[in-house]
Design an enzyme around this catalytic site. Structure first.
Site, PDB file in Angstrom:
ATOM      1  N   ARG A 120      -5.145  -1.474  -6.833  1.00 57.67           N
ATOM      2  CA  ARG A 120      -5.374  -2.820  -6.099  1.00 57.67           C
ATOM      3  C   ARG A 120      -6.733  -3.315  -6.167  1.00 57.67           C
ATOM      4  O   ARG A 120      -6.797  -4.078  -5.039  1.00 57.67           O
ATOM      5  CB  ARG A 120      -5.168  -2.016  -4.928  1.00 57.67           C
ATOM      6  CG  ARG A 120      -4.163  -1.595  -4.770  1.00 57.67           C
ATOM      7  CD  ARG A 120      -2.177  -2.009  -5.096  1.00 57.67           C
ATOM      8  NE  ARG A 120      -0.891  -1.566  -5.254  1.00 57.67           N
ATOM      9  CZ  ARG A 120       0.112  -2.747  -5.307  1.00 57.67           C
ATOM     10  NH1 ARG A 120       0.527  -3.727  -5.646  1.00 57.67           N
ATOM     11  NH2 ARG A 120       1.374  -1.789  -5.141  1.00 57.67           N
ATOM     12  N   SER A 132       4.112   1.251  15.332  1.00 57.38           N
ATOM     13  CA  SER A 132       5.704   0.704  14.858  1.00 57.38           C
ATOM     14  C   SER A 132       5.194  -0.585  15.381  1.00 57.38           C
ATOM     15  O   SER A 132       5.781  -0.524  17.287  1.00 57.38           O
ATOM     16  CB  SER A 132       6.487   2.368  15.244  1.00 57.38           C
ATOM     17  OG  SER A 132       6.942   1.562  16.414  1.00 57.38           O
ATOM     18  N   GLN A 133       6.356  -1.674  14.792  1.00 60.46           N
ATOM     19  CA  GLN A 133       7.300  -2.850  15.833  1.00 60.46           C
ATOM     20  C   GLN A 133       8.109  -2.553  16.691  1.00 60.46           C
ATOM     21  O   GLN A 133       8.714  -3.680  16.987  1.00 60.46           O
ATOM     22  CB  GLN A 133       6.717  -3.424  14.339  1.00 60.46           C
ATOM     23  CG  GLN A 133       5.267  -4.371  14.099  1.00 60.46           C
ATOM     24  CD  GLN A 133       5.881  -5.074  13.081  1.00 60.46           C
ATOM     25  OE1 GLN A 133       7.096  -5.664  12.532  1.00 60.46           O
ATOM     26  NE2 GLN A 133       5.053  -6.277  13.394  1.00 60.46           N
ATOM     27  N   ARG A 134       8.685  -1.552  16.784  1.00 65.01           N
ATOM     28  CA  ARG A 134       9.705  -1.225  17.576  1.00 65.01           C
ATOM     29  C   ARG A 134       9.325  -0.684  18.437  1.00 65.01           C
ATOM     30  O   ARG A 134       9.830  -1.089  19.559  1.00 65.01           O
ATOM     31  CB  ARG A 134      10.181   0.194  17.367  1.00 65.01           C
ATOM     32  CG  ARG A 134      11.668   0.238  15.780  1.00 65.01           C
ATOM     33  CD  ARG A 134      12.070   1.031  14.950  1.00 65.01           C
ATOM     34  NE  ARG A 134      13.468   1.140  15.798  1.00 65.01           N
ATOM     35  CZ  ARG A 134      14.031   2.234  15.858  1.00 65.01           C
ATOM     36  NH1 ARG A 134      13.747   2.875  15.944  1.00 65.01           N
ATOM     37  NH2 ARG A 134      15.438   2.449  15.985  1.00 65.01           N
ATOM     38  N   GLN A 154       1.852   4.304  10.767  1.00 66.74           N
ATOM     39  CA  GLN A 154       1.159   3.414  10.647  1.00 66.74           C
ATOM     40  C   GLN A 154       2.314   3.015  12.367  1.00 66.74           C
ATOM     41  O   GLN A 154       3.132   2.924  13.020  1.00 66.74           O
ATOM     42  CB  GLN A 154       1.805   2.225   9.547  1.00 66.74           C
ATOM     43  CG  GLN A 154       2.081   0.929  10.221  1.00 66.74           C
ATOM     44  CD  GLN A 154       2.854   0.118   8.263  1.00 66.74           C
ATOM     45  OE1 GLN A 154       3.122   1.028   8.277  1.00 66.74           O
ATOM     46  NE2 GLN A 154       1.923  -1.649   8.460  1.00 66.74           N
ATOM     47  N   LEU A 175       0.912  -1.162  -0.361  1.00 70.24           N
ATOM     48  CA  LEU A 175      -0.127  -0.127  -0.376  1.00 70.24           C
ATOM     49  C   LEU A 175       0.734   1.258  -0.179  1.00 70.24           C
ATOM     50  O   LEU A 175       0.875   2.505  -0.568  1.00 70.24           O
ATOM     51  CB  LEU A 175      -0.573  -0.157   1.021  1.00 70.24           C
ATOM     52  CG  LEU A 175      -1.600   1.080   1.328  1.00 70.24           C
ATOM     53  CD1 LEU A 175      -2.969   0.965   0.789  1.00 70.24           C
ATOM     54  CD2 LEU A 175      -2.900   0.922   2.815  1.00 70.24           C
TER      55      LEU A 175
HETATM   56  C1  LIG Z   1      -0.955  -5.976  -9.655  1.00 72.02           C
HETATM   57  C2  LIG Z   1       0.325  -5.872  -8.943  1.00 72.02           C
HETATM   58  C3  LIG Z   1       1.852  -5.457  -8.951  1.00 72.02           C
HETATM   59  C4  LIG Z   1       2.995  -5.313  -8.281  1.00 72.02           C
HETATM   60  N1  LIG Z   1       3.944  -6.325  -8.520  1.00 72.02           N
HETATM   61  C5  LIG Z   1       5.414  -5.185  -7.526  1.00 72.02           C
HETATM   62  C6  LIG Z   1       6.083  -5.806  -7.824  1.00 72.02           C
HETATM   63  O1  LIG Z   1       6.842  -6.842  -7.654  1.00 72.02           O
HETATM   64  N2  LIG Z   1       7.738  -5.269  -7.221  1.00 72.02           N
HETATM   65  C7  LIG Z   1       7.807  -3.623  -6.799  1.00 72.02           C
HETATM   66  O2  LIG Z   1       8.851  -3.070  -6.396  1.00 72.02           O
HETATM   67  N3  LIG Z   1       6.369  -3.375  -6.835  1.00 72.02           N
HETATM   68  C8  LIG Z   1       5.167  -4.058  -7.382  1.00 72.02           C
HETATM   69  N4  LIG Z   1       3.978  -2.772  -7.517  1.00 72.02           N
HETATM   70  C9  LIG Z   1       3.729  -1.874  -7.566  1.00 72.02           C
HETATM   71  C10 LIG Z   1       4.134  -0.511  -8.333  1.00 72.02           C
HETATM   72  O3  LIG Z   1       5.437  -0.757  -9.575  1.00 72.02           O
HETATM   73  C11 LIG Z   1       3.994   0.507  -8.104  1.00 72.02           C
HETATM   74  O4  LIG Z   1       5.031   1.271  -6.894  1.00 72.02           O
HETATM   75  C12 LIG Z   1       2.907   1.467  -6.900  1.00 72.02           C
HETATM   76  O5  LIG Z   1       1.240  -0.045  -7.907  1.00 72.02           O
HETATM   77  C13 LIG Z   1       2.537   2.516  -7.243  1.00 72.02           C
HETATM   78  O6  LIG Z   1       2.364   2.678  -8.359  1.00 72.02           O
HETATM   79  P1  LIG Z   1       2.552   4.090  -8.836  1.00 72.02           P
HETATM   80  O7  LIG Z   1       3.860   4.927  -8.688  1.00 72.02           O
HETATM   81  O8  LIG Z   1       1.447   4.580 -10.025  1.00 72.02           O
HETATM   82  O9  LIG Z   1       2.036   5.449  -7.216  1.00 72.02           O
HETATM   83  P2  LIG Z   1       2.325   6.513  -7.073  1.00 72.02           P
HETATM   84  O10 LIG Z   1       3.461   6.699  -6.231  1.00 72.02           O
HETATM   85  O11 LIG Z   1       0.116   6.854  -6.234  1.00 72.02           O
HETATM   86  O12 LIG Z   1       1.981   7.405  -7.765  1.00 72.02           O
HETATM   87  C14 LIG Z   1       0.576   8.168  -9.322  1.00 72.02           C
HETATM   88  C15 LIG Z   1       1.148   7.689  -9.976  1.00 72.02           C
HETATM   89  O13 LIG Z   1       1.731  10.075  -9.871  1.00 72.02           O
HETATM   90  C16 LIG Z   1       2.860   9.856 -11.124  1.00 72.02           C
HETATM   91  N5  LIG Z   1       4.466   9.630 -10.580  1.00 72.02           N
HETATM   92  C17 LIG Z   1       4.709   9.546  -9.274  1.00 72.02           C
HETATM   93  N6  LIG Z   1       5.785   9.430  -8.654  1.00 72.02           N
HETATM   94  C18 LIG Z   1       6.523  10.193 -10.170  1.00 72.02           C
HETATM   95  C19 LIG Z   1       7.162  10.436  -9.849  1.00 72.02           C
HETATM   96  N7  LIG Z   1       8.873  10.433  -8.584  1.00 72.02           N
HETATM   97  N8  LIG Z   1       7.837  10.817 -11.307  1.00 72.02           N
HETATM   98  C20 LIG Z   1       6.930  10.855 -11.800  1.00 72.02           C
HETATM   99  N9  LIG Z   1       5.965   9.935 -12.254  1.00 72.02           N
HETATM  100  C21 LIG Z   1       5.239  10.555 -10.665  1.00 72.02           C
HETATM  101  C22 LIG Z   1       2.527   8.852 -11.505  1.00 72.02           C
HETATM  102  O14 LIG Z   1       1.840   8.975 -12.494  1.00 72.02           O
HETATM  103  C23 LIG Z   1       2.265   7.853 -10.579  1.00 72.02           C
HETATM  104  O15 LIG Z   1       1.600   6.120 -11.887  1.00 72.02           O
HETATM  105  C24 LIG Z   1       2.738  -3.828  -8.940  1.00 72.02           C
HETATM  106  C25 LIG Z   1       2.129  -3.548  -8.439  1.00 72.02           C
HETATM  107  C26 LIG Z   1       0.754  -3.758  -9.037  1.00 72.02           C
HETATM  108  C27 LIG Z   1      -0.580  -3.153  -8.858  1.00 72.02           C
END
Ligand SMILES: Cc1cc2nc3c(=O)[nH]c(=O)nc-3n(C[C@H](O)[C@H](O)[C@H](O)COP(=O)(O)OP(=O)(O)OC[C@H]3O[C@@H](n4cnc5c(N)ncnc54)[C@H](O)[C@@H]3O)c2cc1C
Length: 249
Positions: free
Chosen positions: A199, A105-107, A103, A92
């Site tokens: 999600r 804290s487990q510490r 969140q 999340l």
């Molecule tokens: C089904 C599923 C499987 C996954 N499996 C993995 C895995 O195996 N390993 C893993 O590490 N993660 C995994 N993830 C996590 C995924 O890679 C993302 O970290 C997570 O879904 C958060 O998405 P987000 O970065 O789009 O969200 P947010 O951080 O909330 O960002 C929302 C949007 O804002 C923009 N944004 C945010 N930050 C930036 C930035 N710094 N630069 C430019 N644009 C930005 C983008 O458009 C982004 O989509 C998984 C996620 C899903 C849903």
């Protein structure tokens, strides 16, 4: 205690105060969060007179359709999530944009009597549940022993609070991903939409998907205009999922 469902509680919702010098010709039912977003959107074009005679729901539907989602960022909702696992919150908190988290804290918090969350795929199968329970309960027993032994080992640390923290932060290493946690999540409506799209979908891990569907229902009741384009359905895996109408507004 073993959780089989998340517990979602609304902690805060927007409160909108209309400025008397810029009254809007509101039409239809709406909540404060929705009015706040409509007010912000109308300010851009000074269209408070509502020349198209749109209800708030129609106005926000059009905003989503056109992808002008930035006005949704004014409306923030804080939820308390309980009965969710550490593995769920690990996923999340990857949602960064527009979210704030606090969140347990487990510490600092003693986990000797922590609860656990049964992984959805195990719920309802006695043999699997017994095997899983044996492991998590054994881990918790080891945690209790380790805290005890570490408190003795670091008996020379005068500050008892610091010593307990040292013991708990080391001992928590044996606690399983299924350990229950509590987290306060504040997000704006646009951020919630993006997170829920990812999600509550069929590709998401089952526990976070179950949580996302539960959160979606809560937010749909809070502010239908922001979330009414999501549709909850029974997926082929016989579990609920949700699909979105307007992708990433
Ligand atoms: C089904 C599923 C499987 C996954 N499996 C993995 C895995 O195996 N390993 C893993 O590490 N993660 C995994 N993830 C996590 C995924 O890679 C993302 O970290 C997570 O879904 C958060 O998405 P987000 O970065 O789009 O969200 P947010 O951080 O909330 O960002 C929302 C949007 O804002 C923009 N944004 C945010 N930050 C930036 C930035 N710094 N630069 C430019 N644009 C930005 C983008 O458009 C982004 O989509 C998984 C996620 C899903 C849903």
């Amino acid at each position: 205690m073993f959780y089989t469902e998340p517990v979602v509680t609304v902690l805060s919702r927007p409160s909108f105060t209309e400025p008397s010098h810029l009254p809007v010709n509101w039409l239809g039912e709406s909540t404060d969060g929705e009015r706040l977003a409509e007010f912000a959107g109308r300010l851009c074009y000074m269209s408070q007179r509502n020349p198209a005679n749109r209800s708030t729901r129609d106005y926000l539907e059009n905003i989503k359709r056109q992808g002008h989602g930035s006005v949704l960022e004014h409306a923030n909702y804080s939820l308390l999530l309980e009965g969710v696992s550490r593995s769920l919150t690990h996923e999340l908190v990857r949602h960064r944009a527009g979210f704030a988290y606090s969140q347990l804290s487990q510490r600092y918090v003693d986990e000797s009597e922590a609860n656990f969350v049964v992984p959805p795929a195990i719920v309802g199968d006695e043999a699997l549940l017994a095997a899983w329970r044996e492991q998590v309960e054994g881990a918790q027993r080891t945690y209790v022993q380790l805290v005890d032994q570490l408190m003795t080992r670091y008996g020379w640390v005068a500050d008892r609070v610091h010593r307990r923290k040292m013991a708990r932060e080391a001992a928590r290493g044996v606690l399983p991903n299924s350990t229950e946690t509590k987290i306060v999540v504040t997000g704006n409506a646009r951020a919630w939409r993006t997170m829920l799209e990812l999600r509550a979908g069929e590709g998401a891990e089952q526990e976070i998907r179950r949580m996302a569907v539960a959160v979606l229902r809560v937010l749909q009741a809070e502010a239908p205009a922001f979330f009414c384009d999501f549709e909850v359905y029974q997926a082929e895996d016989r579990r609920e999922a949700a699909r979105i109408g307007y992708h990433k507004v």
